[in-house]
Write an enzyme that holds these catalytic residues in place. Structure first.
Site, PDB file in Angstrom:
ATOM      1  N   ALA A  71      -2.964   0.401   6.925  1.00 25.97           N
ATOM      2  CA  ALA A  71      -4.283  -0.182   7.201  1.00 25.97           C
ATOM      3  C   ALA A  71      -5.337   0.677   6.523  1.00 25.97           C
ATOM      4  O   ALA A  71      -5.105   1.855   6.237  1.00 25.97           O
ATOM      5  CB  ALA A  71      -4.543  -0.246   8.698  1.00 25.97           C
TER       6      ALA A  71
ATOM      7  N   GLY B 190      -6.243  -4.710   3.251  1.00 22.79           N
ATOM      8  CA  GLY B 190      -6.425  -5.488   2.019  1.00 22.79           C
ATOM      9  C   GLY B 190      -6.970  -4.744   0.831  1.00 22.79           C
ATOM     10  O   GLY B 190      -7.240  -5.357  -0.200  1.00 22.79           O
TER      11      GLY B 190
ATOM     12  N   GLY C 193       0.838  -1.199   0.000  1.00 25.95           N
ATOM     13  CA  GLY C 193       0.000   0.000   0.000  1.00 25.95           C
ATOM     14  C   GLY C 193       0.874   1.250   0.000  1.00 25.95           C
ATOM     15  O   GLY C 193       2.090   1.170   0.189  1.00 25.95           O
TER      16      GLY C 193
ATOM     17  N   GLU D  82      -0.015 -10.312   3.894  1.00 27.99           N
ATOM     18  CA  GLU D  82       0.132  -9.370   5.007  1.00 27.99           C
ATOM     19  C   GLU D  82      -0.200 -10.054   6.330  1.00 27.99           C
ATOM     20  O   GLU D  82       0.476  -9.838   7.334  1.00 27.99           O
ATOM     21  CB  GLU D  82      -0.779  -8.159   4.796  1.00 27.99           C
ATOM     22  CG  GLU D  82      -0.259  -7.238   3.712  1.00 27.99           C
ATOM     23  CD  GLU D  82      -1.189  -6.082   3.401  1.00 27.99           C
ATOM     24  OE1 GLU D  82      -0.698  -5.077   2.912  1.00 27.99           O
ATOM     25  OE2 GLU D  82      -2.405  -6.195   3.643  1.00 27.99           O
TER      26      GLU D  82
ATOM     27  N   LYS E 113      -7.841   7.179   8.771  1.00 28.75           N
ATOM     28  CA  LYS E 113      -8.076   5.737   8.892  1.00 28.75           C
ATOM     29  C   LYS E 113      -8.744   5.361  10.226  1.00 28.75           C
ATOM     30  O   LYS E 113      -9.159   4.214  10.401  1.00 28.75           O
ATOM     31  CB  LYS E 113      -6.755   4.972   8.756  1.00 28.75           C
ATOM     32  CG  LYS E 113      -5.978   5.256   7.470  1.00 28.75           C
ATOM     33  CD  LYS E 113      -6.709   4.731   6.260  1.00 28.75           C
ATOM     34  CE  LYS E 113      -5.979   4.923   4.946  1.00 28.75           C
ATOM     35  NZ  LYS E 113      -4.709   4.255   4.828  1.00 28.75           N
TER      36      LYS E 113
END
Ligand code: A5P
Length: 233
Positions: free
Chosen positions: A87, A100, A31, A108, A126
């Site tokens: 995340a 994900g 990411g 992960e 987040k």
């Protein structure tokens, strides 16, 4: 990515370097925030830091190699000292996560559970009050019979959508399809996690519960390193 968010992700990524010590075996998450960590780590390696790493996706592996980070490519997956990963959602009281969106959730989770410490890096967008509030739960499934697996998830209330790119199903590094399952705010994440894990066709899901050791959150007012015990219930 806006310039402001990018800057916050970079601050969180830089702060995670404080936990990195010479000689460590590191897990590299996937990411955009994790990629900023890999770049920052590459700079430290160029300056003499000696570490090795395990990557959670082909993309971050390529990036790490380009920046001089030595990777261990051993399917045995050795014990890892510290993994730094991003995340999609963080519930700060329980340290529950959804991960994900990049499709790398299985590797992960394999790397996170092989790690002595999992440090999550993120900007404050987040943080959520309940997992599932903003994003769907990605679920990695076996491609064969995917519609039937999706039906089983729908019966749990997950409203699954097959992830596609340019009309074709997205295939993970492990050859899996991803179903994005919108549950809405999840009151009992452990129950949903167990139910998903028990379904035929499901390999794993993006609910990461009880795995994070620290959460580094960057916001306009500064950077905070959250520890489970410092977060009031
Ligand atoms: C990758 O599969 C994900 O778990 C990422 O860690 C997560 O989507 C966070 O990504 P960003 O750092 O790009 O927001």
């Amino acid at each position: 990515m806006t310039a402001e968010l990018d800057a916050l992700k970079r601050v969180a990524a830089q702060r995670a370097l404080d936990f990195v010590k010479d000689g460590m075996l590191l897990g590299l998450g996937s990411g955009s925030t994790s990629e900023l960590f890999a770049l920052a780590l590459g700079e430290r390696v160029a300056a003499g830091l000696k570490v090795t790493a395990v990557a959670t996706s082909q993309r971050v592996a390529d990036l790490a190699r380009q920046h001089g980070i030595t990777l261990i490519e051993d399917d045995e997956l050795p014990r890892i000292d510290l993994t730094v990963d991003g995340a999609d959602e963080i519930e700060p009281r329980s340290f529950g996560l959804i991960k994900g969106r990049g499709g790398a959730l299985l590797r992960e989770k394999l790397v996170a559970t092989a790690s002595d410490r999992l440090c999550i890096i993120a900007d404050d967008s987040k943080l959520v009050g309940a997992l599932g509030e903003k994003v769907p739960v990605p679920v990695a499934i076996v491609p064969f019979g995917w519609r039937r697996t999706a039906d089983r998830i729908a019966r749990l209330g997950g409203d699954p959508i097959l992830r596609r790119a340019d009309g074709a199903p997205v295939v993970s590094d492990d050859g899996l399809y991803i179903l994005d399952c919108r549950f809405g705010p999840i009151s009992e994440p452990a129950r949903v996690a167990a139910a998903l894990k028990g379904l035929l066709g499901v390999v794993d899901h993006g609910l990461f519960l009880g795995l994070a050791w620290r959460v580094i959150v960057a916001s306009a007012s500064g950077v905070a390193v959250l520890e489970p015990r410092t977060v009031s219930a």
